[in-house]
Design a protein around this motif. Structure first.
Motif, PDB file in Angstrom:
ATOM      1  N   GLY A  80       0.848  -1.186   0.000  1.00 43.71           N
ATOM      2  CA  GLY A  80       0.000   0.000   0.000  1.00 43.71           C
ATOM      3  C   GLY A  80       0.879   1.229   0.000  1.00 43.71           C
ATOM      4  N   GLY A  81       0.308   2.380  -0.389  1.00 45.80           N
ATOM      5  CA  GLY A  81       1.133   3.575  -0.416  1.00 45.80           C
ATOM      6  C   GLY A  81       0.412   4.814  -0.862  1.00 45.80           C
ATOM      7  N   GLU A  82       1.148   5.688  -1.561  1.00 47.14           N
ATOM      8  CA  GLU A  82       0.669   7.019  -1.878  1.00 47.14           C
ATOM      9  C   GLU A  82      -0.283   7.062  -3.076  1.00 47.14           C
ATOM     10  OE1 GLU A  82       4.165   9.402  -2.305  1.00 47.14           O
ATOM     11  OE2 GLU A  82       4.696   9.241  -0.186  1.00 47.14           O
ATOM     12  N   ASP A  83      -0.482   5.932  -3.748  1.00 48.51           N
ATOM     13  CA  ASP A  83      -1.487   5.898  -4.808  1.00 48.51           C
ATOM     14  C   ASP A  83      -2.870   5.557  -4.268  1.00 48.51           C
ATOM     15  OD1 ASP A  83      -1.127   3.230  -4.223  1.00 48.51           O
ATOM     16  OD2 ASP A  83      -0.321   2.680  -6.191  1.00 48.51           O
ATOM     17  N   ASP A  84      -2.979   5.421  -2.941  1.00 49.20           N
ATOM     18  CA  ASP A  84      -4.249   5.150  -2.240  1.00 49.20           C
ATOM     19  C   ASP A  84      -4.777   3.750  -2.526  1.00 49.20           C
ATOM     20  OD1 ASP A  84      -5.693   8.496  -2.726  1.00 49.20           O
ATOM     21  OD2 ASP A  84      -3.853   7.842  -1.783  1.00 49.20           O
ATOM     22  N   LEU A  85      -3.994   2.913  -3.174  1.00 46.32           N
ATOM     23  CA  LEU A  85      -4.428   1.571  -3.543  1.00 46.32           C
ATOM     24  C   LEU A  85      -3.720   0.528  -2.692  1.00 46.32           C
ATOM     25  CD1 LEU A  85      -4.084   1.942  -7.425  1.00 46.32           C
ATOM     26  CD2 LEU A  85      -6.196   2.154  -6.101  1.00 46.32           C
ATOM     27  N   VAL A  86      -4.319  -0.638  -2.581  1.00 45.73           N
ATOM     28  CA  VAL A  86      -3.598  -1.822  -2.127  1.00 45.73           C
ATOM     29  C   VAL A  86      -3.361  -2.678  -3.368  1.00 45.73           C
ATOM     30  CG1 VAL A  86      -4.503  -1.807   0.226  1.00 45.73           C
ATOM     31  CG2 VAL A  86      -5.755  -3.037  -1.547  1.00 45.73           C
ATOM     32  N   THR A  87      -2.157  -3.222  -3.478  1.00 39.04           N
ATOM     33  CA  THR A  87      -1.786  -3.992  -4.660  1.00 39.04           C
ATOM     34  C   THR A  87      -1.293  -5.364  -4.233  1.00 39.04           C
ATOM     35  OG1 THR A  87      -1.154  -1.985  -5.843  1.00 39.04           O
ATOM     36  CG2 THR A  87      -0.327  -4.067  -6.717  1.00 39.04           C
ATOM     37  N   VAL A  88      -1.827  -6.408  -4.851  1.00 39.46           N
ATOM     38  CA  VAL A  88      -1.421  -7.789  -4.561  1.00 39.46           C
ATOM     39  C   VAL A  88      -0.492  -8.271  -5.675  1.00 39.46           C
ATOM     40  CG1 VAL A  88      -2.187 -10.155  -4.150  1.00 39.46           C
ATOM     41  CG2 VAL A  88      -3.563  -8.226  -3.312  1.00 39.46           C
ATOM     42  N   TRP A  89       0.662  -8.787  -5.293  1.00 31.84           N
ATOM     43  CA  TRP A  89       1.684  -9.236  -6.237  1.00 31.84           C
ATOM     44  C   TRP A  89       1.967 -10.711  -5.989  1.00 31.84           C
ATOM     45  CZ3 TRP A  89       7.047 -10.671  -5.836  1.00 31.84           C
ATOM     46  CH2 TRP A  89       7.782 -10.594  -7.021  1.00 31.84           C
ATOM     47  N   SER A  90       1.999 -11.499  -7.059  1.00 32.87           N
ATOM     48  CA  SER A  90       2.280 -12.926  -6.946  1.00 32.87           C
ATOM     49  C   SER A  90       3.781 -13.155  -6.941  1.00 32.87           C
ATOM     50  CB  SER A  90       1.647 -13.685  -8.117  1.00 32.87           C
ATOM     51  OG  SER A  90       2.114 -15.026  -8.154  1.00 32.87           O
ATOM     52  N   PHE A  91       4.282 -13.795  -5.886  1.00 32.39           N
ATOM     53  CA  PHE A  91       5.712 -14.053  -5.759  1.00 32.39           C
ATOM     54  C   PHE A  91       6.199 -15.023  -6.831  1.00 32.39           C
ATOM     55  CE2 PHE A  91       9.040 -16.618  -3.340  1.00 32.39           C
ATOM     56  CZ  PHE A  91      10.073 -15.755  -3.675  1.00 32.39           C
ATOM     57  N   VAL A 124       1.565  -8.448 -10.908  1.00 30.92           N
ATOM     58  CA  VAL A 124       0.470  -7.887 -10.131  1.00 30.92           C
ATOM     59  C   VAL A 124      -0.787  -8.705 -10.408  1.00 30.92           C
ATOM     60  CG1 VAL A 124      -1.034  -5.882  -9.825  1.00 30.92           C
ATOM     61  CG2 VAL A 124       1.432  -5.561 -10.087  1.00 30.92           C
ATOM     62  N   VAL A 125      -1.417  -9.184  -9.351  1.00 27.88           N
ATOM     63  CA  VAL A 125      -2.636  -9.989  -9.481  1.00 27.88           C
ATOM     64  C   VAL A 125      -3.875  -9.103  -9.520  1.00 27.88           C
ATOM     65  CG1 VAL A 125      -4.064 -11.722  -8.334  1.00 27.88           C
ATOM     66  CG2 VAL A 125      -1.581 -11.987  -8.368  1.00 27.88           C
ATOM     67  N   CYS A 126      -3.909  -8.099  -8.651  1.00 31.04           N
ATOM     68  CA  CYS A 126      -5.061  -7.201  -8.604  1.00 31.04           C
ATOM     69  C   CYS A 126      -4.695  -5.966  -7.804  1.00 31.04           C
ATOM     70  CB  CYS A 126      -6.280  -7.892  -7.986  1.00 31.04           C
ATOM     71  SG  CYS A 126      -6.035  -8.355  -6.259  1.00 31.04           S
ATOM     72  N   ARG A 127      -5.558  -4.965  -7.924  1.00 26.68           N
ATOM     73  CA  ARG A 127      -5.442  -3.772  -7.086  1.00 26.68           C
ATOM     74  C   ARG A 127      -6.757  -3.570  -6.356  1.00 26.68           C
ATOM     75  NH1 ARG A 127      -2.572  -1.366 -11.703  1.00 26.68           N
ATOM     76  NH2 ARG A 127      -0.369  -1.085 -11.141  1.00 26.68           N
ATOM     77  N   GLY A 128      -6.672  -2.999  -5.157  1.00 26.30           N
ATOM     78  CA  GLY A 128      -7.871  -2.734  -4.369  1.00 26.30           C
ATOM     79  C   GLY A 128      -8.044  -1.252  -4.144  1.00 26.30           C
ATOM     80  N   HIS A 129      -9.236  -0.750  -4.428  1.00 27.42           N
ATOM     81  CA  HIS A 129      -9.530   0.671  -4.238  1.00 27.42           C
ATOM     82  C   HIS A 129     -10.645   0.823  -3.209  1.00 27.42           C
ATOM     83  CE1 HIS A 129     -10.020   4.909  -5.066  1.00 27.42           C
ATOM     84  NE2 HIS A 129     -11.327   4.715  -5.214  1.00 27.42           N
ATOM     85  N   GLY A 130     -10.320   1.499  -2.113  1.00 24.39           N
ATOM     86  CA  GLY A 130     -11.312   1.757  -1.076  1.00 24.39           C
ATOM     87  C   GLY A 130     -10.905   2.936  -0.219  1.00 24.39           C
ATOM     88  N   HIS A 131      -9.592   3.131  -0.084  1.00 25.79           N
ATOM     89  CA  HIS A 131      -9.093   4.254   0.719  1.00 25.79           C
ATOM     90  C   HIS A 131      -9.154   5.559  -0.066  1.00 25.79           C
ATOM     91  CE1 HIS A 131      -7.647   2.103   4.266  1.00 25.79           C
ATOM     92  NE2 HIS A 131      -7.247   1.143   3.465  1.00 25.79           N
ATOM     93  N   LYS A 132      -9.306   6.653   0.672  1.00 21.20           N
ATOM     94  CA  LYS A 132      -9.367   7.986   0.074  1.00 21.20           C
ATOM     95  C   LYS A 132      -8.060   8.743   0.259  1.00 21.20           C
ATOM     96  CE  LYS A 132     -14.283   8.208   1.306  1.00 21.20           C
ATOM     97  NZ  LYS A 132     -14.210   7.001   2.156  1.00 21.20           N
ATOM     98  N   SER A 133      -7.080   8.100   0.889  1.00 26.06           N
ATOM     99  CA  SER A 133      -5.787   8.734   1.103  1.00 26.06           C
ATOM    100  C   SER A 133      -4.739   7.645   1.240  1.00 26.06           C
ATOM    101  CB  SER A 133      -5.837   9.627   2.350  1.00 26.06           C
ATOM    102  OG  SER A 133      -4.672  10.410   2.441  1.00 26.06           O
ATOM    103  N   TRP A 134      -3.527   8.030   1.605  1.00 25.86           N
ATOM    104  CA  TRP A 134      -2.410   7.093   1.646  1.00 25.86           C
ATOM    105  C   TRP A 134      -2.684   5.891   2.553  1.00 25.86           C
ATOM    106  CZ3 TRP A 134       2.281  10.921   2.420  1.00 25.86           C
ATOM    107  CH2 TRP A 134       2.375  11.737   1.279  1.00 25.86           C
ATOM    108  N   VAL A 135      -2.238   4.740   2.119  1.00 28.70           N
ATOM    109  CA  VAL A 135      -2.383   3.510   2.901  1.00 28.70           C
ATOM    110  C   VAL A 135      -1.119   3.346   3.742  1.00 28.70           C
ATOM    111  CG1 VAL A 135      -2.687   1.014   2.799  1.00 28.70           C
ATOM    112  CG2 VAL A 135      -3.791   2.481   1.085  1.00 28.70           C
ATOM    113  N   ASN A 136      -1.280   3.337   5.071  1.00 23.87           N
ATOM    114  CA  ASN A 136      -0.136   3.331   5.984  1.00 23.87           C
ATOM    115  C   ASN A 136       0.337   1.936   6.370  1.00 23.87           C
ATOM    116  OD1 ASN A 136       0.193   6.118   6.179  1.00 23.87           O
ATOM    117  ND2 ASN A 136      -1.369   6.289   7.775  1.00 23.87           N
TER     118      ASN A 136
END
Length: 565
Positions: free
Chosen positions: A280-291, A296-308
């Protein structure tokens, strides 16, 4: 009525939320904070972090809780959901002058009921080792700031090591320490040891062994967080340059990278089986990455600001075993599916390896099966993951990552029906409404929706050198990036130029928004007045912390008892 039952109106603080497994409820008696609460003035800008350790003392409250707030550091007995917190009797309380604690970590593998080792990092770059129970140990590393003068951003014990720990700084450098070695009275001299794309490793050049043992230079800008995989073989690092980098820790080989949609990446966490990472970070998204697939498997959008902070919930992940025919819910009830149990293989996704955590403990989300079941089971595969995120917007989000999302091939059209949602323009700076107003434009895709796409004015994704874009670049970078500009100059002498992030856009390392599924959160609730900085998943509860220094406990369904309140 539904809104009232969840704690009031839309903008009110929620006291409980509902998921498919039941209702999570805020336990007001389990609130941890400074013993004498004072109004939050916002002056201490260091994030409030939370660390846990189980001392296994045979009592009903074996957990110890550490959190920092401003200049203070507290250690308490954590009593969970069933007993009230006693804020008047901290195990340890420390007030620092001239520097503030920023992060901390308990040694999970070498402890006893009467002694634990706790590492603490500070804004001025120092690292302290203390025993908050015995109070007989107090060592200081980088005391004269000869190793690094910038803020400590993350600190962790090396898994299964009695005396080694890793420390990252806002300078973009990371150091390996041995707690038994001295730091020396002069600035260390380094010699090259390993180098790759976007990183380099150095050893300390000296006649006698001293700290730091190794020095890593990674990317451009601050290192915000790093995390070891459940099997302890791999190290994931996220930086202000927006890159996730995953290394084989023992060989220091770079195994894979991912790029944020834009801006810095602030947090990272491994799935319990080591197959996926969430950032998570400054693009306000959560991103899932397959090792394993390195994509990148998917992105999640729900936050309105940085993900801490982001974290997987090992207690609600559903794991499938071909030989068994049920899935166990968190409450212990059986959910009928074609195959599955809730045991988690923490061997980082490698089949036919013992299903154990690095400390030897088996991971299971249910008590219905013994550890011997795990040892005799065939390959286990998660078919559903749960993870959580907290951010600057004061909201807690829970996400379900299911098999239908995980199996979608890269580049599949967004017209798929898997929890997709159009993304509005992100506004990452809560108090700067006009900041980055030109950062995104919309583009119509075949499904008829308009989605934000990359624009050449993205400061972190362009290399335009005219004066106006330089101004735009400074305006969009976070304060953390600006603070470490000087320290990054020294790094440029050692690292190969990092490939332009624009070259990654549209690839599996940084796909366009129409190339991967966009998830909606299962739960998205405002649970604090101040920005949220920490989230932890435990067997009976979820624990969150906010910048005000308040640590809250959310009881899982079925964990509340009469008389708790």
């Amino acid at each position: 009525m539904a809104a009232q039952s969840e704690g009031g109106g839309k903008d009110d603080i929620k006291t409980h939320f509902v998921t498919r497994e039941g209702s999570y409820k805020l336990m007001s008696h389990s609130e941890y904070s400074k013993p004498s609460r004072v109004a939050f003035n916002g002056q201490a800008n260091t994030p409030v972090k939370v660390s846990f350790v189980d001392v296994n003392d045979g009592t009903t409250s074996p957990d110890r809780l550490c959190f920092n707030v401003g200049r203070e550091l507290y250690v308490y007995v954590y009593k969970g959901v069933r007993k009230a917190a006693d804020l008047s009797k901290p195990i340890d309380k420390r007030i620092y002058k001239g520097t503030l604690p920023t992060c901390h970590d308990f040694n999970q593998h070498f402890l006893n009921p009467d002694s634990v080792l706790l590492l603490v990092g500070f804004t001025a770059g120092q690292v302290q080792l203390i025993d908050p129970i015995k109070k007989e140990i107090s060592k200081l590393y980088n005391e004269e700031r000869l190793i690094d003068k910038t803020k400590v951003t993350c600190i962790k014990w090396i898994p299964n090591s009695p005396n080694q720990f890793l420390v990252s700084h806002a300078s973009g450098q990371m150091y390996l320490y041995n707690e038994e070695l001295p730091c020396g009275q002069t600035p260390p001299n380094y010699q090259p040891f390993k180098q790759g794309e976007g990183y380099a490793v150095f050893t300390c050049k000296t006649k006698s062994t001293r700290n730091p043992m190794y020095r890593w230079l990674i990317g451009q800008g601050a290192i915000h967080e790093f995390a070891f995989s459940p099997c302890a073989k791999y190290l994931a690092v996220v930086s202000q340059d927006g890159h996730l980098r995953v290394f084989q820790y023992s060989t220091m080989e770079l195994l894979g990278t991912m790029k944020s949609f834009f801006g810095g990446l602030l947090c990272v966490n491994w799935s319990p089986d080591g197959k996926y990472l969430v950032t998570g970070g400054e693009d306000d998204l959560v991103t899932v990455w397959s090792f394993h697939e390195k994509r990148v498997v998917c992105r999640g959008h729900g936050h309105k600001s940085w993900v801490n902070m982001v974290a997987f919930d090992p207690y609600t992940c559903i794991v499938c075993d071909e030989e068994l025919t049920d899935v166990i819910a968190p409450e212990g009830g059986l959910l009928p599916v074609n195959e599955g149990t809730n045991h988690i293989d923490s061997s980082c996704g490698h089949p036919h390896t013992p299903h154990q955590h690095p400390n030897g403990a088996h991971i299971s989300t249910s008590n219905h099966y013994s550890s011997s079941t795990l040892e005799t089971s065939t390959t286990l595969n998660c078919i559903s993951y749960r993870f959580g995120s907290v951010g600057q917007d004061t909201e807690l989000c829970l996400w379900d990552l299911t098999e239908d999302v995980l199996k979608q091939p890269y580049g599949k059209s967004r017209t798929s029906s898997v929890g997709l949602v159009p993304l509005p323009r992100s506004n990452s700076l809560p108090h700067s409404q006009n900041c980055g107003a030109n950062d995104v434009s919309s583009n119509a895709y075949a499904d008829g929706h308009a989605y934000p796409v990359m624009n050449t004015k993205f400061a972190t994704l362009s290399e335009r050198k005219d004066a106006s874009d330089k101004k735009e670049h400074k305006r969009n970078l976070s304060l953390a990036a600006r603070n470490c500009e000087k320290s990054c100059v020294v790094k440029s002498n050692h690292l190969r130029p990092v490939d332009s992030a624009m070259k990654l856009y549209g690839t599996q390392a940084c796909p366009r928004l129409d190339q991967v599924p966009i998830l909606e959160p299962l739960v998205c609730k405002k649970v604090s007045h101040e920005r949220l900085t920490s989230i932890s998943f435990r067997n009976e509860c979820i624990v969150t912390a906010c910048q005000e220094g308040i640590v809250l406990t959310w009881a899982r369904p079925g964990q509340m008892r009469e008389g708790n309140e």
